[in-house]
Design an enzyme around this catalytic site. Structure first.
Site, PDB file in Angstrom:
ATOM      1  N   LYS A 172      17.420   0.450   4.703  1.00  0.00           N
ATOM      2  CA  LYS A 172      16.748   1.740   4.493  1.00  0.00           C
ATOM      3  C   LYS A 172      15.631   1.556   3.469  1.00  0.00           C
ATOM      4  O   LYS A 172      15.868   1.063   2.373  1.00  0.00           O
ATOM      5  CB  LYS A 172      17.743   2.805   3.993  1.00  0.00           C
ATOM      6  N   ASP A 199      13.103   6.305   5.304  1.00  0.00           N
ATOM      7  CA  ASP A 199      13.630   7.556   4.739  1.00  0.00           C
ATOM      8  C   ASP A 199      12.537   8.248   3.917  1.00  0.00           C
ATOM      9  O   ASP A 199      12.499   8.113   2.698  1.00  0.00           O
ATOM     10  CB  ASP A 199      14.846   7.186   3.868  1.00  0.00           C
ATOM     11  N   LYS A 209      11.698  11.683   4.570  1.00  0.00           N
ATOM     12  CA  LYS A 209      12.039  13.129   4.518  1.00  0.00           C
ATOM     13  C   LYS A 209      10.831  14.042   4.656  1.00  0.00           C
ATOM     14  O   LYS A 209      10.538  14.854   3.759  1.00  0.00           O
ATOM     15  CB  LYS A 209      12.792  13.447   3.220  1.00  0.00           C
ATOM     16  N   ASP A 242       6.446  19.691   6.373  1.00  0.00           N
ATOM     17  CA  ASP A 242       5.109  20.280   6.242  1.00  0.00           C
ATOM     18  C   ASP A 242       4.899  21.159   7.463  1.00  0.00           C
ATOM     19  O   ASP A 242       5.837  21.384   8.235  1.00  0.00           O
ATOM     20  CB  ASP A 242       4.052  19.159   6.143  1.00  0.00           C
ATOM     21  N   THR A 294      21.981  16.916  -1.294  1.00  0.00           N
ATOM     22  CA  THR A 294      23.264  16.981  -2.017  1.00  0.00           C
ATOM     23  C   THR A 294      23.054  17.413  -3.472  1.00  0.00           C
ATOM     24  O   THR A 294      24.006  17.803  -4.144  1.00  0.00           O
ATOM     25  CB  THR A 294      23.997  15.619  -1.978  1.00  0.00           C
ATOM     26  N   ARG A 308      24.127   0.985  -4.277  1.00  0.00           N
ATOM     27  CA  ARG A 308      24.655   0.258  -5.443  1.00  0.00           C
ATOM     28  C   ARG A 308      25.907  -0.580  -5.204  1.00  0.00           C
ATOM     29  O   ARG A 308      25.990  -1.686  -5.754  1.00  0.00           O
ATOM     30  CB  ARG A 308      24.839   1.227  -6.614  1.00  0.00           C
TER      31      ARG A 308
HETATM   32  O1  C5P Z   1      23.887   3.723  -4.640  1.00  0.00           O
HETATM   33  P1  C5P Z   1      24.367   4.651  -3.566  1.00  0.00           P
HETATM   34  O2  C5P Z   1      25.246   3.962  -2.538  1.00  0.00           O
HETATM   35  O3  C5P Z   1      24.968   5.903  -4.128  1.00  0.00           O
HETATM   36  O4  C5P Z   1      23.027   5.089  -2.782  1.00  0.00           O
HETATM   37  C1  C5P Z   1      23.067   5.973  -1.696  1.00  0.00           C
HETATM   38  C2  C5P Z   1      21.729   6.038  -1.037  1.00  0.00           C
HETATM   39  O5  C5P Z   1      21.744   7.155  -0.139  1.00  0.00           O
HETATM   40  C3  C5P Z   1      20.546   6.267  -1.970  1.00  0.00           C
HETATM   41  O6  C5P Z   1      19.394   5.668  -1.365  1.00  0.00           O
HETATM   42  C4  C5P Z   1      20.421   7.768  -1.996  1.00  0.00           C
HETATM   43  O7  C5P Z   1      19.118   8.197  -2.293  1.00  0.00           O
HETATM   44  C5  C5P Z   1      20.764   8.112  -0.537  1.00  0.00           C
HETATM   45  N1  C5P Z   1      21.216   9.469  -0.304  1.00  0.00           N
HETATM   46  C6  C5P Z   1      22.327  10.042  -0.941  1.00  0.00           C
HETATM   47  N2  C5P Z   1      22.704  11.322  -0.654  1.00  0.00           N
HETATM   48  C7  C5P Z   1      22.006  12.029   0.252  1.00  0.00           C
HETATM   49  C8  C5P Z   1      20.901  11.483   0.909  1.00  0.00           C
HETATM   50  C9  C5P Z   1      20.537  10.181   0.598  1.00  0.00           C
HETATM   51  O8  C5P Z   1      22.973   9.390  -1.749  1.00  0.00           O
HETATM   52  N3  C5P Z   1      22.415  13.247   0.556  1.00  0.00           N
END
Ligand code: C5P
Length: 232
Positions: free
Chosen positions: A32, A59, A61, A64, A119, A211
């Protein structure tokens, strides 16, 4: 549609993302690319990662007026990504325009999925700042249903919502789910998390993991663990 693990490459430079991807010598994970990397390095970063053999979820998003989104999607379509996204709040008309823009002359297009409510938006903020006076999960399901009506392929949601989304929008409507952690891992700033195995059980089609893989001592082993639990 096969299940897959998507690694969110939340890096700010080409050097950092390439150093990370160089660790994967045997497999080519689905990647991603988000706003940070795309705005830092430009569209060429998408082509370069694609040329290394990775599938790409871009990604950005988009949100517009329909005509602007249609034109932007038609430019993104030339990057040959596998999946991209927009905000369902842009309306059904905007989502339909996005599909038109994304569709190539031969009729093919990348998967297009929608963000429902971020979220980071709580029910309280939605009510007080956006004047949306409904329960958050009802809004999420309604936006998912709008995305399905517009012809999109799925939504980004929590694994905990995947079953409900499938019930409302059909088994083929994709659920792309972040918020995944190993049972013995750090939760970090995510609040509602599930393990890759639980996400599979709940019906997620794709998990988006950053992460737990990017910050792991051995990212390749962490990726393999995700795949083993989620894809089997
Ligand atoms: O580090 P982690 O596994 O929490 O990262 C989750 C990824 O998913 C990040 O790129 C975050 O921006 C993305 N994301 C999220 N919640 C969402 C939409 C996207 O955590 N609702």
């Amino acid at each position: 549609m096969g299940k897959d693990v998507i690694i969110a490459c939340d890096f700010s430079s080409k050097q950092a993302v390439m150093d990370f991807l160089d660790k994967f010598t045997e497999e080519k994970p689905y990647v991603k690319i988000g706003m940070e990397l795309f705005y830092a390095e430009g569209p060429s970063i998408v082509k370069e990662i694609k040329e290394r053999g990775h599938k790409i979820f871009l990604d950005l998003k988009l949100c517009d007026i329909p005509n602007t989104v249609k034109k932007a999607m038609s430019v993104l379509s030339n990057l040959d990504v596998d999946m991209t996204n927009l905000h369902a709040s842009g309306t059904i008309e905007m989502m339909q325009a996005a599909i038109e823009g994304l569709t190539k002359p031969d009729g093919t297009r990348p998967l297009l999925i929608a963000v429902t409510q971020l979220t980071s938006t709580s029910e309280e903020r939605m009510r007080e700042q956006l004047l949306i006076d409904k329960p958050l999960d009802e809004v999420v399901m309604h936006y998912a249903s709008n995305a399905e009506k517009a012809g999109l392929d799925g939504v980004v949601c929590s694994p905990l919502e995947a079953g409900k989304v499938h019930d409302r929008c059909g088994a083929k409507f994709l659920t792309v789910t972040p918020g995944v952690r190993f049972a013995d891992g750090d939760v970090g700033d995510q609040v509602r998390v599930t393990t890759p195995a639980k996400a599979k059980e709940l019906g997620s089609d794709y998990i988006v993991v950053s992460r737990p893989i990017t910050a792991a001592e051995d990212p390749v082993a962490a990726y393999r663990r995700c795949v083993a639990e989620f894809v089997g």
